[in-house]
Design a protein around this motif. Structure first.
Motif, PDB file in Angstrom:
ATOM      1  N   ARG A   1      34.491 -34.839-101.339  1.00 41.45           N
ATOM      2  CA  ARG A   1      33.278 -35.670-101.313  1.00 41.45           C
ATOM      3  C   ARG A   1      32.198 -34.930-102.085  1.00 41.45           C
ATOM      4  O   ARG A   1      31.784 -33.853-101.699  1.00 41.45           O
TER       5      ARG A   1
ATOM      6  N   TYR B   1      36.168 -29.370 -96.415  1.00 38.63           N
ATOM      7  CA  TYR B   1      35.400 -28.347 -95.715  1.00 38.63           C
ATOM      8  C   TYR B   1      33.963 -28.408 -96.200  1.00 38.63           C
ATOM      9  O   TYR B   1      33.707 -28.440 -97.401  1.00 38.63           O
ATOM     10  N   ARG B   2      33.031 -28.421 -95.258  1.00 38.97           N
ATOM     11  CA  ARG B   2      31.616 -28.452 -95.601  1.00 38.97           C
ATOM     12  C   ARG B   2      31.223 -27.151 -96.289  1.00 38.97           C
ATOM     13  O   ARG B   2      31.923 -26.151 -96.217  1.00 38.97           O
TER      14      ARG B   2
ATOM     15  N   LEU C   1      32.133 -32.138 -99.424  1.00 40.70           N
ATOM     16  CA  LEU C   1      33.362 -31.653 -98.799  1.00 40.70           C
ATOM     17  C   LEU C   1      34.254 -31.053 -99.879  1.00 40.70           C
ATOM     18  O   LEU C   1      34.563 -31.710-100.877  1.00 40.70           O
TER      19      LEU C   1
ATOM     20  N   GLN D   1      26.813 -34.558 -96.909  1.00 43.33           N
ATOM     21  CA  GLN D   1      27.505 -33.277 -96.978  1.00 43.33           C
ATOM     22  C   GLN D   1      28.617 -33.322 -98.015  1.00 43.33           C
ATOM     23  O   GLN D   1      29.443 -34.233 -98.004  1.00 43.33           O
TER      24      GLN D   1
ATOM     25  N   LEU E   1      41.963 -33.103 -95.831  1.00 42.75           N
ATOM     26  CA  LEU E   1      40.913 -32.293 -95.243  1.00 42.75           C
ATOM     27  C   LEU E   1      39.881 -31.856 -96.263  1.00 42.75           C
ATOM     28  O   LEU E   1      40.215 -31.546 -97.397  1.00 42.75           O
TER      29      LEU E   1
ATOM     30  N   PRO F   1      36.432 -25.362 -89.193  1.00 42.46           N
ATOM     31  CA  PRO F   1      36.561 -26.819 -89.019  1.00 42.46           C
ATOM     32  C   PRO F   1      36.648 -27.549 -90.356  1.00 42.46           C
ATOM     33  O   PRO F   1      35.974 -27.205 -91.313  1.00 42.46           O
ATOM     34  N   GLY F   2      37.515 -28.541 -90.394  1.00 47.42           N
ATOM     35  CA  GLY F   2      37.663 -29.395 -91.567  1.00 47.42           C
ATOM     36  C   GLY F   2      37.372 -30.829 -91.177  1.00 47.42           C
ATOM     37  O   GLY F   2      37.364 -31.173 -89.999  1.00 47.42           O
ATOM     38  N   GLU F   3      37.122 -31.655 -92.167  1.00 54.04           N
ATOM     39  CA  GLU F   3      36.860 -33.076 -91.937  1.00 54.04           C
ATOM     40  C   GLU F   3      37.788 -33.904 -92.803  1.00 54.04           C
ATOM     41  O   GLU F   3      38.155 -33.497 -93.891  1.00 54.04           O
ATOM     42  N   ARG F   4      38.111 -35.065 -92.318  1.00 54.83           N
ATOM     43  CA  ARG F   4      38.932 -35.992 -93.091  1.00 54.83           C
ATOM     44  C   ARG F   4      38.027 -37.079 -93.667  1.00 54.83           C
ATOM     45  O   ARG F   4      37.259 -37.691 -92.941  1.00 54.83           O
ATOM     46  N   PRO F   5      38.132 -37.333 -94.966  1.00 55.77           N
ATOM     47  CA  PRO F   5      37.328 -38.418 -95.546  1.00 55.77           C
ATOM     48  C   PRO F   5      37.862 -39.758 -95.070  1.00 55.77           C
ATOM     49  O   PRO F   5      39.055 -39.905 -94.814  1.00 55.77           O
ATOM     50  N   ASP F   6      36.982 -40.729 -94.936  1.00 53.36           N
ATOM     51  CA  ASP F   6      37.459 -42.046 -94.519  1.00 53.36           C
ATOM     52  C   ASP F   6      37.891 -42.860 -95.739  1.00 53.36           C
ATOM     53  O   ASP F   6      37.667 -42.470 -96.881  1.00 53.36           O
TER      54      ASP F   6
END
Length: 193
Positions: A65, A35-36, A75, A73, A33, A166-171
């Motif tokens: 990221r 976070y922006r 991360l 963005q 995960l 909200p969190g994002e997963r790097p690809d």
């Protein structure tokens, strides 16, 4: 000259181990995960301007990221947000940015699991890393410690705040773009099977 260093060595028992299940869960989430900036700012209590400045000057670059240019963005990992909150607390206590840079560099040497067992003590000029209660007491007896930051408490605060954001997963492409990041490679291999 003011310098950051480890607290005096104590001859007492080592600190109690951290709950492995909790840290393992956070370590897994930390690997997957990000976070922006706005979420990292909210969790750490810093402004976006501070966050951007610290990333551009290398005080704390996002580890999930780290990109530049418009439309991209950054991360930040759980660990990054934890360190951001520590930076904020040190700044609020009057510690110089130069000393904070030294303290952040010292924190980078520790694994995520180890961070929860560290207490940072400062007299406003120097920052000391304590890994046991006896080290904290030794600093206080010597008149060096004025305030302390128990990273375990900061960990719990950040974890609670990030759970609501909200969190994002790097690809996989993003992970492959960082060939020098050994930890990221091991995490990617572990997920792949």
């Amino acid at each position: 000259m003011v310098s950051t260093g480890k607290a005096p060595e104590s001859h007492s028992e080592a600190p109690a181990p951290i709950d492995a299940d909790v840290t393992r869960e956070v370590e897994i989430d930390d690997a997957m995960l990000g976070y922006r900036g706005p979420a990292a700012c909210r969790a750490a209590g810093v402004t976006y301007r501070q966050l951007d400045y610290w990333a551009r000057t290398g005080l704390l670059e996002p580890s999930v990221r780290n990109v530049s240019g418009s439309g991209h963005q950054r991360l930040y990992s759980f660990r990054d947000v934890l360190v951001l909150k520590v930076i904020k607390r040190l700044l609020d206590a009057g510690v110089s940015l130069q000393q904070i840079r030294v303290a952040v560099a010292a924190l980078r040497d520790h694994g995520v699991k180890e961070l929860a067992g560290i207490t940072l003590m400062s007299d406003g000029a120097s920052v000391y890393e304590c890994t046991s209660d006896d080290q904290v007491i030794d600093l206080l007896r010597g008149g060096q410690g004025v305030f302390g930051i128990a990273l375990g408490s900061v960990w719990a605060e950040v974890e609670g705040t990030l759970a609501e954001l909200p969190g994002e997963r790097p690809d996989a492409t993003e992970i492959a773009e960082h060939p020098g990041d050994e930890l990221r490679k091991r995490r990617a291999a572990k997920r792949a099977g």
